[in-house]
Design an enzyme around this catalytic site. Structure first.
Site, mmCIF file in Angstrom:
data_model
loop_
_atom_site.group_PDB
_atom_site.id
_atom_site.type_symbol
_atom_site.label_atom_id
_atom_site.label_comp_id
_atom_site.label_asym_id
_atom_site.label_seq_id
_atom_site.Cartn_x
_atom_site.Cartn_y
_atom_site.Cartn_z
ATOM 1 N N LYS A 1 3.486 -39.507 -15.858
ATOM 2 C CA LYS A 1 3.368 -38.188 -16.488
ATOM 3 C C LYS A 1 1.955 -37.610 -16.481
ATOM 4 O O LYS A 1 0.993 -38.310 -16.787
ATOM 5 C CB LYS A 1 3.866 -38.255 -17.939
ATOM 6 C CG LYS A 1 5.347 -38.503 -18.101
ATOM 7 C CD LYS A 1 6.213 -37.453 -17.433
ATOM 8 C CE LYS A 1 6.317 -36.156 -18.169
ATOM 9 N NZ LYS A 1 6.734 -36.199 -19.541
ATOM 10 N N GLU B 1 0.634 -26.183 -23.809
ATOM 11 C CA GLU B 1 1.607 -26.199 -24.905
ATOM 12 C C GLU B 1 0.930 -25.919 -26.247
ATOM 13 O O GLU B 1 1.502 -25.256 -27.113
ATOM 14 C CB GLU B 1 2.302 -27.562 -24.942
ATOM 15 C CG GLU B 1 3.143 -27.855 -23.707
ATOM 16 C CD GLU B 1 3.618 -29.301 -23.673
ATOM 17 O OE1 GLU B 1 2.806 -30.174 -23.288
ATOM 18 O OE2 GLU B 1 4.772 -29.555 -24.063
ATOM 19 N N SER C 1 1.152 -39.934 -20.766
ATOM 20 C CA SER C 1 2.170 -40.414 -21.688
ATOM 21 C C SER C 1 1.823 -41.843 -22.087
ATOM 22 O O SER C 1 1.318 -42.612 -21.276
ATOM 23 C CB SER C 1 3.536 -40.370 -21.003
ATOM 24 O OG SER C 1 4.420 -41.269 -21.627
ATOM 25 N N HIS D 1 13.915 -11.485 -17.325
ATOM 26 C CA HIS D 1 14.928 -12.427 -17.812
ATOM 27 C C HIS D 1 14.794 -13.796 -17.134
ATOM 28 O O HIS D 1 15.777 -14.519 -17.010
ATOM 29 C CB HIS D 1 16.348 -11.884 -17.594
ATOM 30 C CG HIS D 1 16.568 -10.479 -18.079
ATOM 31 N ND1 HIS D 1 17.173 -10.193 -19.278
ATOM 32 C CD2 HIS D 1 16.243 -9.271 -17.538
ATOM 33 C CE1 HIS D 1 17.239 -8.870 -19.440
ATOM 34 N NE2 HIS D 1 16.679 -8.292 -18.390
#
Lengths: 466, 466, 466, 466
Positions: free
Chosen positions: C286, C293, C280, C159
C-alpha cells in the site's frame, strides 16, 4: 368565540401585523399533524366525558365533528386560516363552527403546549416505525443481492487503494451492519418518546381531574411524562430521532458514493437500471446516477436539520418558548428525506447489476495478495513486522519490473528470504487467500453463507416496536 | 525494524515531507488512547499465545514491555515521535526497542485499522460510563436542592412571561427528567459499541486463527463485530455518543441560562457561591456567573463536534479512509467537555441559594392566577374557550386599573359573568391553585413529594451498565 | 496585588472551586495571543504616557517588562498559572512581579474585555494575511502544473460520468477560480476586522482621555470601532474569517477527492510523490494518499468550528458574556487547520505526476464527443432539442454494437438523419472538438494560454492587504 | 420533442421509477427561479440571433412565448410536470408546445448546468439586494428610536449583571454596528456573484460562438466567469450569502433575546405593541413576545442551511454533480427567513416603548458606579490595579450594610483610602459618570448625538450596489 380571535381573547385589541402573521403562522407546515391532532383530541374528549368533566354528548359531537374535519382534509376541501396561526386553532375553529359550545369545551384541561407536544410525539413515533420498516426492506434487498454474489470477488479498498480481495457479498453485507445499528437507534428513539405529555397543560398541568394514563394508552403511548414543565418544553425526542435519521442518511451517502464509483467508466463494476438514472439536457450519451448522488447529498440536509434544532434549543429557559415552533420543520424534513432516500436506495439495490468478470479482473491487479506474502513468512516463523518489510520490498521490485507478485519467480522470492518455497504460489491464489480468512466477520465463503442465514432469520423474526 | 520506518516498510524510499508529517501525525491527540492500546495489545498477545500463533514467552515479554511503556507515560518520561505518526506505532516501536523480535510479533493478525477501532471503542465505553456517573450525581444534587424547596413557590414561565405558579422543587425536578433521558441515551450509545472489532484486520479479517470472542470478553466487550469491512470504517459509536453528549450539554445550557437569569439584579431569585463566580478586571462590584455562562456556551462546542464528525463521514467509500483520523478529536473533546461541565453544574447546584421571599413575591404579581378564573367558570358550566375570553377581559380591566386580579371586587367579576361568587377569591390563592394541580406530573405538593421519592429510589438502585 | 487575586479583588473571599478553575481557565489555548497581547499593551502604555495618564517612566518599564515576558516565552521559561485564568492576567501578574506599581498602572483605561477583543482581532488579521499568502502559493503551484499540461487531454466529468473532453490545464485552473474567490473572502474578512476595539473598556468605554486612533494605527488597524457595547461583544470577525476558511477547506476537500480518484488503480491518471503518501501497518504493497484524504476530511472540522461559534453567539444579550471565551478555540483551530492544509496541498500539487497517455485513452472511450454530433446537426439547421435526440439514438445504437461513435459508418449516421456528411468524422476529433470551444472560460488552447497569462500577471502584481 | 422525454432523449428506454421521480424532481422548490429563468432565456435567445446562430424570428417567438409562460404563472394557470424534473425543462416544454421548433432552438449553446447556475446567481443577487434594503430600514428604525432615548439611561450589562450605566440610545445603536457589518457582508457576497456563468455549457463551454459579455450585461452581471468547469459546479455564492444571512440572523437573535428580557415582568424595561405579540390558548393574561422569540429561534434555521450546503459540497469531484440540487433549498430558505425576520424586527422596533423611569431606577441599584471609585483613585495617583482592589472592598462593605455606594459616608470611603475627598460623590452621579466617557465609541451625550448624525448621513447617501 369569534373566528378572528383564536388564542388572543379579549385580552387583545387587534390582530397581528401582517408581517408578523407571515412569520408567526405555522399552518404552512404543521398541517401534517392533523391526523395526530384529531386522534389526540378525540382521545382527550372521550376521557373528559369519562371523568365527568364534559357531557357525554359533547364528547360524541366532538368526535363526529373532528371526523368531519378530517374528511374535509381528505377531500381537499379544508380551508386553513393563517390568522388562526396553527393546525390546532384551525381545527378548533372549524369544530366550533360546526358543533358550537361542545367544540369550545374541547380545550378543557388542555393547552396548545401539551397538545402540540403530543401531536409531535405521535408524528415521531409513526415516522420512526415507518423508517424502521424501510430499513428492514433495504436490508432484505441487500441480502438478496449478496446471495447472488457469494462467488464473485472484488477488491476490498482502504484509502480507495486496492487492499485485499473480498467476496462481493461480504462488501454488500457491510451495509447490513450499518443499517442494523440504524434500526436500533431508530427503535431506541421511538422507545424514548413513548410517554404522553397530554395533561401537562400550558406548563403546570391542570386543575381538572384528568386520567392521563387512559388517554396515553388509547394513543399508543407506553406511559405518561413525569414533570409538566419539562414535558411542554421537551423536544429531545425530535433531536434523537433526527440524529438517528442523519446517521442513517450518512450511511446512504456512503452507498451513494460507492454506486457512483461503481458506475463510472473507470470502475465499470456495475450498471444501474435506467429507471434510476437521468439524462443530460445537452450530452446525448449521458446516463447519470442522479439518484445515487441525491442520497449522498441529502446527508447534508439531515445534518443541517439536527443543527437547526439543537441551535434552537440551546439556552432556552423553562418551560415553553415560541422558538420551539422552529423544531417542527427539521423533524418533518428529516423524516421525509430519509423516507424518500430509503425507498430510492431499495430501488437502486434491486436494479444494480454487477459485472463479476470486471470485479475479478480488478482483484488480479494491484498486489492485493501482498499481505499473504507477509502472512506466509509469519507462518514460517518470521516476526510480523519483519515479514511486512520483506513483502514491501518484493512488491517494490515487482512494480519496478511491471509484473504482479504471482509473476515473480521463486528465485525472486528467495532473494529476499530463504523461507520461501513453492508453497508461496498457492498462498497467492485469490480464492484461497479469501477463504483462509475464516474467522467471525471475515470474507471466507462459509462465513458469508453463515451471515446470510443469520440476517435472513433476523429479518423474518417478528419484532414488535415499543 | 528501524525506528524511521514505522508503517512505511521498504515499499517506501524516504519519510514524509515535513509539512505532511505535521498534518499526518495524530500523536498530539491520540496519546489519550494509550491505556486502551496497551490493554488491547496485552489481550491480543495473550490470545495469540493461547492459539499457538506466537510463543508464550513472547506474550509475556510483550505484556511486561507494555507495562513498562505505560509506566514511562505515568512518570512523564515517554517520548513521542511524530515520524511514527500515532500512539500505536510509537508504542510498538518502544516495545521493539525494549524486547526485540517479540515486539515485532505483536502485530500478527492485527492491523492499525482494527486496533484503533478497538481503542476508540474502549475510550468511548469508559467515557460513557463516567458521564453516566456524573449525570446521576447531578440528578442527586438536584433532588437534594428540590427537597429544600418543596414549600417555595416561583413563577412558572412560558415565553419568559410569568404564566402560572409552581413549586420551586417542581422546576428543579424538570431537569431530572432531561438528565434521565440523557442517561438513557448515553447507556444506549455505550451498549451499541459493545462489539469488539479486533480481528477485522485492515479490512478483510486475517488468515490467523484468532479467538476474537475471548479477547472481546477480556476487554469488557459484550460480543464481536460481524463484518470486517464495516468494522474498520465504522465510527457510528462516536457519532451516537457525541449526539447524546451534545443534547445533555444543551440541557446544561438551559440550566446555565436560568442560573444567569436567577442571579441577575432583575430576578434576584438566587445567589451563587463565589467559588463558582468570577470578578471583573475593571469593575470592582462585579460577581459574574462565568461558569453558568460557560456550560451554556459549551453547547456550541459539542454541537460543532457532531457536525465535524458527520461531515467527515459523509460520502466515504468502504472501508477505512484516512479521513477517519479526524473522528478522534471531536470524540475526545465532547467527552471531556461534558465531563467538566457536569462537574461544574453539580458544584453550582450545591452552591445555589434561593431566596424564597423573592420568588414568592414574583408569583403574586403578573396575573399568574388568571387561568384559575377560567377554570372556575368552566367548573360552573361555561365552555372553556368562552371562559378564557371572560378571564382575558378581566385581566385587561385589572391592568388598566393597575391592580392584580385578587384586588378586583366581586362586582367587578360579576360585571363580566354572573357565574362568579365569593368562591372565586379562594380559587385565586396561590398555594391552593398549585395544589389543585394534583395530577401525574403536576406541581401539587403530594405529587412533588412522590416524585422526590421515586427519583431517590431510582438513584439508589444498583444499575449495571451493559 | 497578590498573585492569588487576579480579577477577583477584595470583593471576593476565596478562589474558584477546582472544578470551576479547570473549566474557567483559558490559558491552555489563549497563550497563542501573547505576542498580540504584548504588542497591544505596549501601544496602550505608550499612549497613556503620551496623554499624561501615566508617567513616561512607567510606560518604559512596562515596555521593557513585557519584552522580558515575551523573551521568557520564547525560551520556554514562562510559567502559566491557571488560577490567573488567562493570558492577560498572567502577563499582568508577571509584569507586576517584575516592575511593581508601573505594572499595576497598565490596566488604566482598559478592561480585559476590550483587551481580548483587540488581541483576537490582531490574531485574525495576522492569520488571514498568512492564509492569503498560502492561497497565492497554491494558485502559483497550480498554474505551474497547468503549464506543463496544456496539451494533455482528460475527460471532463459530470456525475462522475465522462462528459466532454477538456485540456488537463483547464481542469487544474478551475481550482484557481475557487482559490481566487477564497482569497477575496479572506481579504474582505481581514478588511472588516480593521477597527480597533481598544478603548471600549469593559462595555462603556472609559473616563480616561485615551487617544484611540494612535493606538489603532500603531497596531496596524485602519480605524477604531464606533460603539463600545458592540465592540466588546462582537465576534463577527471570527465568524466571517472561519466561514471563509471553511469554504476554502471545502475546495481543498474537492481537490483531495480528485487526487484520491486520480491515484486509484481504476483511474491511474496520476502518481503522487511518496513524501505525501503513507504505508499500511499490515499490507506491504500500500501507498496511500493519506494527505489528500486529510485535507478532504478536515473540511468537516472547519465547518464544525463555524457551527460552534455561531451557536455560542446565538441569543446572547449585550454586551460581553463569558460564553465568548468559547469563540477562541474555533478561531485558532480553523486558522491552523487551513494553514496546514494549504501547505500540504501545495506540496501535493508540486509532487503530482500525470500520465498523459492514460488520461488521453480515457477521453477516447465513453462517447464523450456525442455532443459534437448534436452540435453538428444544429450547424446544419436542426433545432437543438431534436439534434440531441438524434445523437442519443446514435449513442445507443453504438453501445449496442459495442463501438465508439467514430467507429460508426456514414451510413449509420445517415440512417438517423440525412444531414450527416463525411464532415461529421472531423467533428469527432478530440483536439478539434476541444478547440472549437473557443469562448471565454472554454477549454480551447488559446483560451487556456490566455488564462495562464492572466493568472500569472495577477499573482505577480503587488497587492497590499487592507 | 415528446413531452415525456425531457432530458432523457432516445438514449433512454423509459421514465424514472415513481420513487425516483419523487426524490429527483425539483419543481416543488425551483419554481422560484422562473422569473430569472425567463429573463436568462430571453437574453440568451436574443444573443443567439445577434450572433446569427438562430433566426431573428425564432428569438422573437421565444421571447413572446416565454412572456406568455410567465403570464400563465402570474395567473396561477401554469401546470408543472414533475416528470420534466425542474423549472427549466418545464418552461422549455411549455414553450415548445406553444411555438414549436423555435422553442427547440432555445437550448442551443446552453446546458441546464450553466442555466441553473445563472438562475441561482440572479436569485442570489436579487435576494441580497432586497435584504440590504431591509437591513437599512432596520438601521433607520433603530436610529429613530435611539433619537427618542438620548437622555434615558439603562444599565449596561456584562454577564447579565449590571455593569456600568449607559444611555439607552447607545445600547440601541450597538445594533446599528452589527447591521452595518451585515450590510457589508451582504454587499460583498453580491459583488462576488457578479460573474455570469452562462456560456459554460454542461462543463466545457460550447462550440457556438456566443457573446457571453453582452448576455451578462443584459442580465445585470458585472462580468463573466473564467473557467467553465468551475462555473457549473460553483455554489460559493450561495454559501457566502447564506453565511452572511446566518450572521445577520444571529444578530437578530440577540435583539430577540433582549426584547424578551426587556418585556419580562422582572425587567419591565419596555412594552411591545400587541400587533407583535400573541396570546395563550389557555392563560388569559398572557401577552407573549412570540415574534421576538421567532427571530431568535430562526438563527438555528439559517445556521442549519449553511451546514446543509457546506456538507453537500464537501468532497465533490469536478464538475457538476447532482448533489448540487440540494444547494437550492438552503439558499431559498435562508433568503426568505431573513427577509421575514428583518420585516418583523423593523415592526417590533417601531412598536417598542421603553419606560425611562424603570430603566433609570435600574441604573441606581447594583453598584454600577463602582468603576468610578476606582477611576477616581487613579486620578489621584493610585495604580489602577490597587484602586480596583480598594473599590472592591468598598462595594463589599456597602453590600454588607445593604446600601448603595452613594449612601456611604466620606469617612467610610476614607477608611479604605486617604485619597478620597467630598469630590467622590460628584463622581458617583450617573449622568456625569456617563458623560465623562467622552471618547470615540463611548456613551457620552455628545458622542451619541454625533453617532446619530453620522449614521443618518450614511443612510441617506445614495449607494449603488455592485
Amino acid at each position: 368565540m369569534s373566528k378572528e380571535k383564536g388564542a388572543r381573547s379579549r385580552r387583545f385589541e387587534g390582530g397581528l401585523a401582517p408581517d408578523a402573521e407571515d412569520v408567526n403562522a405555522s399552518i404552512g407546515f404543521d398541517y401534517r399533524l392533523l391526523p395526530h391532532d384529531v386522534a389526540g383530541s378525540i382521545a382527550h374528549a372521550k376521557m373528559l366525558a369519562r371523568q365527568g368533566i364534559i357531557p357525554d354528548d359533547d364528547a360524541k359531537s366532538i368526535e363526529s365533528g373532528l371526523r368531519e374535519v378530517e374528511g374535509l382534509l381528505a377531500d381537499g376541501k379544508l380551508e386553513w386560516d393563517p390568522a388562526l396561526e396553527d393546525v390546532h386553532m384551525n381545527v378548533e375553529a372549524h369544530l366550533s363552527n360546526r358543533i358550537g359550545d361542545a367544540g369550545r369545551r374541547l380545550h378543557t384541561g388542555r393547552s396548545r403546549n401539551d397538545q402540540v407536544a403530543t401531536d409531535l410525539r405521535l408524528y415521531a413515533r409513526a415516522g420512526a416505525a415507518r423508517l424502521i420498516e424501510l430499513v428492514d426492506k433495504l436490508r432484505a434487498a441487500l441480502v438478496t443481492l449478496a446471495e447472488q454474489h457469494v462467488d464473485d470477488f472484488l477488491p476490498g479498498y482502504t484509502h480507495l487503494q486496492r487492499a485485499q480481495p473480498v467476496r462481493l457479498a461480504h462488501h454488500l453485507l457491510a451495509y447490513n451492519e450499518m443499517l442494523w445499528r440504524d434500526r436500533g437507534r431508530l427503535a431506541d428513539a421511538r422507545k424514548r418518546c413513548g410517554e404522553s405529555p397530554l395533561g401537562s397543560g400550558a406548563l403546570a398541568a391542570t386543575t381538572f381531574k384528568l386520567d392521563r394514563e387512559s388517554v396515553a394508552a388509547e394513543l399508543g403511548f407506553t406511559g405518561v411524562t413525569h414533570n409538566s414543565l419539562d414535558a411542554v418544553g421537551d423536544r429531545d425526542f425530535a433531536v434523537e430521532l433526527i440524529a438517528a435519521i442523519a446517521l442513517c442518511q450518512v450511511h446512504l451517502s456512503r452507498l451513494g458514493e460507492e454506486i457512483v464509483l461503481w458506475l463510472s467508466q473507470e470502475f465499470r463494476f456495475a450498471t444501474l437500471g435506467q429507471s434510476y438514472c437521468s439524462g443530460s439536457s445537452i450530452m446525448p450519451q449521458k446516463v447519470n446516477p442522479d439518484l445515487a448522488e441525491l442520497i449522498r447529498g441529502k446527508a447534508g440536509r439531515t445534518i443541517g436539520s439536527w443543527v437547526t434544532l439543537m441551535t434552537v434549543l440551546k439556552g432556552l429557559p423553562m418551560a415553553y418558548n415560541k422558538d420551539l415552533q422552529e423544531s417542527q420543520e427539521p423533524l418533518f424534513d428529516a423524516v421525509e428525506t430519509l423516507d424518500g432516500s430509503l425507498r430510492v436506495a431499495i430501488g437502486m439495490i434491486e436494479n444494480l447489476e454487477f459485472d463479476g468478470a470486471v470485479t475479478r479482473a480488478a482483484v488480479d491487479s494491484g498486489y492485493l495478495v501482498a499481505t499473504e506474502v507477509a502472512d506466509y513468512l509469519v507462518s514460517k516463523g518470521l516476526p510480523f513486522r519483519s515479514a511486512h518489510d520483506v513483502a514491501g520490498a518484493l512488491v517494490r521490485s515487482a512494480i519496478e519490473r511491471g509484473v504482479e507478485l504471482g509473476e515473480l519467480s521463486l528465485a525472486d522470492f528467495q532473494s529476499e528470504s530463504e523461507l520461501f518455497t513453492e508453497e508461496i504460489f498457492e498462498w497467492l491464489d485469490v480464492a484461497r487467500a479469501v477463504d483462509r480468512r475464516d474467522i467471525v466477520g471475515g470474507p471466507a465463503k462459509t462465513r458469508i453463507l453463515g451471515e446470510i442465514r443469520r440476517i435472513k432469520e433476523d429479518l423474518s423474526s417478528m419484532r414488535d416496536l415499543p
